[in-house]
Design an enzyme around this catalytic site. Structure first.
Site, PDB file in Angstrom:
ATOM      1  CB  THR A  64     -50.688  99.476  20.448  1.00  0.00           C
ATOM      2  OG1 THR A  64     -50.387  99.868  19.109  1.00  0.00           O
ATOM      3  CG2 THR A  64     -51.546  98.238  20.424  1.00  0.00           C
ATOM      4  CG  PHE A  88     -43.187  95.898  19.848  1.00  0.00           C
ATOM      5  CD1 PHE A  88     -44.064  96.825  19.302  1.00  0.00           C
ATOM      6  CD2 PHE A  88     -42.343  96.315  20.864  1.00  0.00           C
ATOM      7  CE1 PHE A  88     -44.097  98.140  19.742  1.00  0.00           C
ATOM      8  CE2 PHE A  88     -42.355  97.639  21.319  1.00  0.00           C
ATOM      9  CZ  PHE A  88     -43.244  98.553  20.752  1.00  0.00           C
ATOM     10  CB  CYS A 135     -45.070  95.041  16.085  1.00  0.00           C
ATOM     11  SG  CYS A 135     -45.723  96.656  15.746  1.00  0.00           S
TER      12      CYS A 135
HETATM   13  C1  HEM Z   1     -48.347  93.315  14.910  1.00  0.00           C
HETATM   14  C2  HEM Z   1     -47.877  95.330  19.302  1.00  0.00           C
HETATM   15  C3  HEM Z   1     -47.506  99.743  17.230  1.00  0.00           C
HETATM   16  C4  HEM Z   1     -48.596  97.786  12.948  1.00  0.00           C
HETATM   17  C5  HEM Z   1     -48.208  93.485  16.265  1.00  0.00           C
HETATM   18  C6  HEM Z   1     -48.153  92.398  17.231  1.00  0.00           C
HETATM   19  C7  HEM Z   1     -48.031  92.960  18.453  1.00  0.00           C
HETATM   20  C8  HEM Z   1     -47.999  94.404  18.275  1.00  0.00           C
HETATM   21  C9  HEM Z   1     -47.963  92.239  19.797  1.00  0.00           C
HETATM   22  C10 HEM Z   1     -48.222  90.900  16.916  1.00  0.00           C
HETATM   23  C11 HEM Z   1     -49.634  90.371  17.025  1.00  0.00           C
HETATM   24  C12 HEM Z   1     -49.767  88.880  16.850  1.00  0.00           C
HETATM   25  O1  HEM Z   1     -48.790  88.136  16.892  1.00  0.00           O
HETATM   26  O2  HEM Z   1     -50.920  88.438  16.681  1.00  0.00           O
HETATM   27  C13 HEM Z   1     -47.743  96.696  19.105  1.00  0.00           C
HETATM   28  C14 HEM Z   1     -47.525  97.653  20.181  1.00  0.00           C
HETATM   29  C15 HEM Z   1     -47.404  98.893  19.594  1.00  0.00           C
HETATM   30  C16 HEM Z   1     -47.564  98.712  18.160  1.00  0.00           C
HETATM   31  C17 HEM Z   1     -47.460  97.306  21.670  1.00  0.00           C
HETATM   32  C18 HEM Z   1     -47.155 100.239  20.215  1.00  0.00           C
HETATM   33  C19 HEM Z   1     -46.639 100.450  21.398  1.00  0.00           C
HETATM   34  C20 HEM Z   1     -47.708  99.593  15.881  1.00  0.00           C
HETATM   35  C21 HEM Z   1     -47.622 100.657  14.893  1.00  0.00           C
HETATM   36  C22 HEM Z   1     -47.939 100.095  13.682  1.00  0.00           C
HETATM   37  C23 HEM Z   1     -48.221  98.690  13.912  1.00  0.00           C
HETATM   38  C24 HEM Z   1     -47.234 102.103  15.197  1.00  0.00           C
HETATM   39  C25 HEM Z   1     -47.973 100.738  12.314  1.00  0.00           C
HETATM   40  C26 HEM Z   1     -47.467 101.885  12.006  1.00  0.00           C
HETATM   41  C27 HEM Z   1     -48.652  96.416  13.138  1.00  0.00           C
HETATM   42  C28 HEM Z   1     -48.967  95.482  12.067  1.00  0.00           C
HETATM   43  C29 HEM Z   1     -48.890  94.198  12.620  1.00  0.00           C
HETATM   44  C30 HEM Z   1     -48.527  94.366  14.020  1.00  0.00           C
HETATM   45  C31 HEM Z   1     -49.320  95.844  10.626  1.00  0.00           C
HETATM   46  C32 HEM Z   1     -49.090  92.860  11.901  1.00  0.00           C
HETATM   47  C33 HEM Z   1     -47.756  92.405  11.380  1.00  0.00           C
HETATM   48  C34 HEM Z   1     -47.820  91.109  10.591  1.00  0.00           C
HETATM   49  O3  HEM Z   1     -48.459  90.147  11.028  1.00  0.00           O
HETATM   50  O4  HEM Z   1     -47.181  91.081   9.551  1.00  0.00           O
HETATM   51  N1  HEM Z   1     -48.102  94.699  16.928  1.00  0.00           N
HETATM   52  N2  HEM Z   1     -47.775  97.377  17.920  1.00  0.00           N
HETATM   53  N3  HEM Z   1     -48.059  98.417  15.253  1.00  0.00           N
HETATM   54  N4  HEM Z   1     -48.398  95.724  14.289  1.00  0.00           N
HETATM   55 FE1  HEM Z   1     -47.980  96.538  16.068  1.00  0.00          FE
END
Ligand code: HEM
Length: 463
Positions: free
Chosen positions: A271, A401, A408
């Protein structure tokens, strides 16, 4: 699902297959965006027996963001991904104990202090990429190179693992394996209720088996090597291997640790590289924004294009940050998330949502809702995120996010890395796009520009 309640749907629905014709399996998000036109703030697509309900207005997105009434739902695509990522943070069900355990253990790895530790590692990876560009002038494939960089950054910061992305000709084998798994999730998720879908899923799994075996071995070897060594490393893997939960004393088991590593390797780079690539695309088409961004980096970082930003300088790059915010508004690279009610709840549209019902918040449309973003919502304008203009904006109109406790965990990480890299690129290079290029977006659950090249010429920063 939704007890037979009716929603608007695109014209041309057929018996049995429902709205399948007109859905592009290779680009389901973009075809759904097109078909949503004129259907109002909530609509459905029926693919065989599976109903997909989509929410596209900021007002309804705000209703679903109420954590006291709603929680994360796993869409069929995320359920399919569980074969690959199991009970990793992204794909865990809300009530699985591994979610709360991993969330509590890993949260300290995402504080501002933790970012300070990652900063020099991020700089070193970016430096290696710039060296490869400088050694071999000519057009660069932006998405491919941003992907190399962000994969290397997450693997080095989180797992102290060098993937050698800048010295190899082809991408690391992890990348095709990951893309195959994401594509399979997307396809299996869309067609889950098709007659014969179980057979199709088995065929996809068989075709991907060697990828899956490769990734499992790679990660199990990584875990074994760290267990065998004299390991006092406090990176994400170190925390998972050695830290019991501070209150319960529970630990993650090795299978879950493998799923978490995989989750972080995928979620931690796909992402972010998409966000950087979209930002570069918009800048290469918006001379005024590009000029303003370059003026800012010259002002904050000074005249030497080779100087590396300090940790403290990153938050001062406000315009660069606005460029990324705006890129994630137009093309949020994780473009949808699912929500389910905790108890029976009536939406303002009159639809009754019961536990087990779910709807997908379709971010690219919520982010272009004219009621919030105006009639020029399709235009790239970073100044929408000037503090004065954001004040009073409907909360939850901007959710790249995600929302609530399942939002996120890597948000700060992504933004720190993306601002840092974009600022350095703007400081070092002029961006020359191919004037004939029209933006094309590939989908593998996440969004990514394809075929987007830039020629980067070294620049002499202004005064
Ligand atoms: C969850 C977007 C970068 C790790 C999410 C979710 C979104 C998202 C929309 C929620 C998904 C849901 O509700 O089903 C993004 C975007 C990013 C980004 C747009 C970059 C521009 C990152 C990075 C990491 C990361 C750099 C780790 C270093 C995670 C994890 C989750 C998550 C582990 C799950 C959290 C949970 O449910 O506890 N992300 N993300 N993401 N993201 Fe990101």
């Amino acid at each position: 699902n939704w007890s037979g309640q009716a929603f608007p749907h695109p014209p041309g629905r057929r018996p049995v297959v429902g709205d399948l014709l007109g859905a592009d399996p290779a680009a389901p998000l973009q075809s759904t965006m097109r078909r949503a036109e004129g259907l109002g703030p909530i609509f459905e697509l029926k693919i065989f027996d599976q109903k997909f309900v989509f929410v596209t207005s900021a007002e309804l997105a705000a209703e679903l963001a109420d954590e006291s009434l709603f929680e994360k739902a796993l869409s069929p695509a995320l359920v399919a991904l569980r074969e690959f990522a199991g009970q990793g943070l992204f794909t865990a069900y809300n009530d699985e104990t591994n979610w709360a355990l991993a969330h509590d253990l890993l949260r300290p790895a995402f504080t501002r202090d933790a970012m300070r530790r990652y900063h020099p590692i991020m700089l070193a990876a970016a430096r290696e990429l710039f060296d490869t560009w400088d050694a071999r002038p000519g057009p660069v494939d932006v998405s491919a190179d941003m992907t190399r960089l962000t994969l290397e950054t997450i693997s080095r910061t989180a797992f102290s693992q060098d993937f050698g992305s800048f010295t190899r000709e082809d991408p690391h084998p992890f990348i095709p394996a990951m893309i195959a798994a994401l594509r399979a999730g997307q396809r299996k998720g869309t067609l889950a209720s098709m007659p014969g879908s179980a057979m199709m899923a088995r065929r996809i799994d068989r075709r991907n088996a060697h990828h899956q075996a490769y990734v499992d071995r790679l990660l199990d070897d990584l875990i074994a090597a760290r267990r065998a060594g004299d390991d006092d490393n406090d990176d994400l893997l170190g925390i998972m291997l050695h830290s019991p939960h501070p209150e319960t004393g529970q630990r993650l088991d090795d299978v879950n640790i493998r799923h978490q590593i995989l989750t972080f390797l995928v979620a931690g780079h796909e992402t972010t590289s998409g966000a950087l690539s979209f930002a570069l695309h918009h800048l290469s088409r918006s001379p005024a924004a590009l000029q303003q961004a370059q003026a800012e980096v010259d002002r904050v970082l000074g005249p030497d294009p080779d100087v590396e930003p300090t940790f403290e300088q990153v938050p001062k790059l406000r315009y660069v940050r606005r460029v990324l915010d705006e890129a994630l508004r137009l093309w949020p690279t994780a473009p949808a998330f699912g929500r389910s009610p905790r108890r029976t709840t009536t939406l303002s549209t009159g639809h009754v949502m019961r536990p087990g019902d779910w709807a997908l918040v379709l971010l690219p449309l919520v982010h272009r809702d004219p009621a919030v973003w105006g009639d020029d919502a399709d235009q790239f304008d970073p100044d929408r995120f000037l503090p004065g203009r954001s004040r009073g904006r409907l909360p939850h109109a901007y959710k790249p996010f995600g929302t609530g406790e399942r939002s996120c965990i890597g948000r700060q990480f992504a933004l720190h890395e993306a601002v840092l890299v974009l600022a350095q690129m703007l400081h070092r290079y002029d961006l020359e796009p191919d004037p004939a290029y029209e933006l094309q977006i590939s989908e593998r659950l996440t969004l990514m520009p394809v075929g987007f090249e830039l020629t980067l010429t070294p620049r002499v920063p202004g005064p």
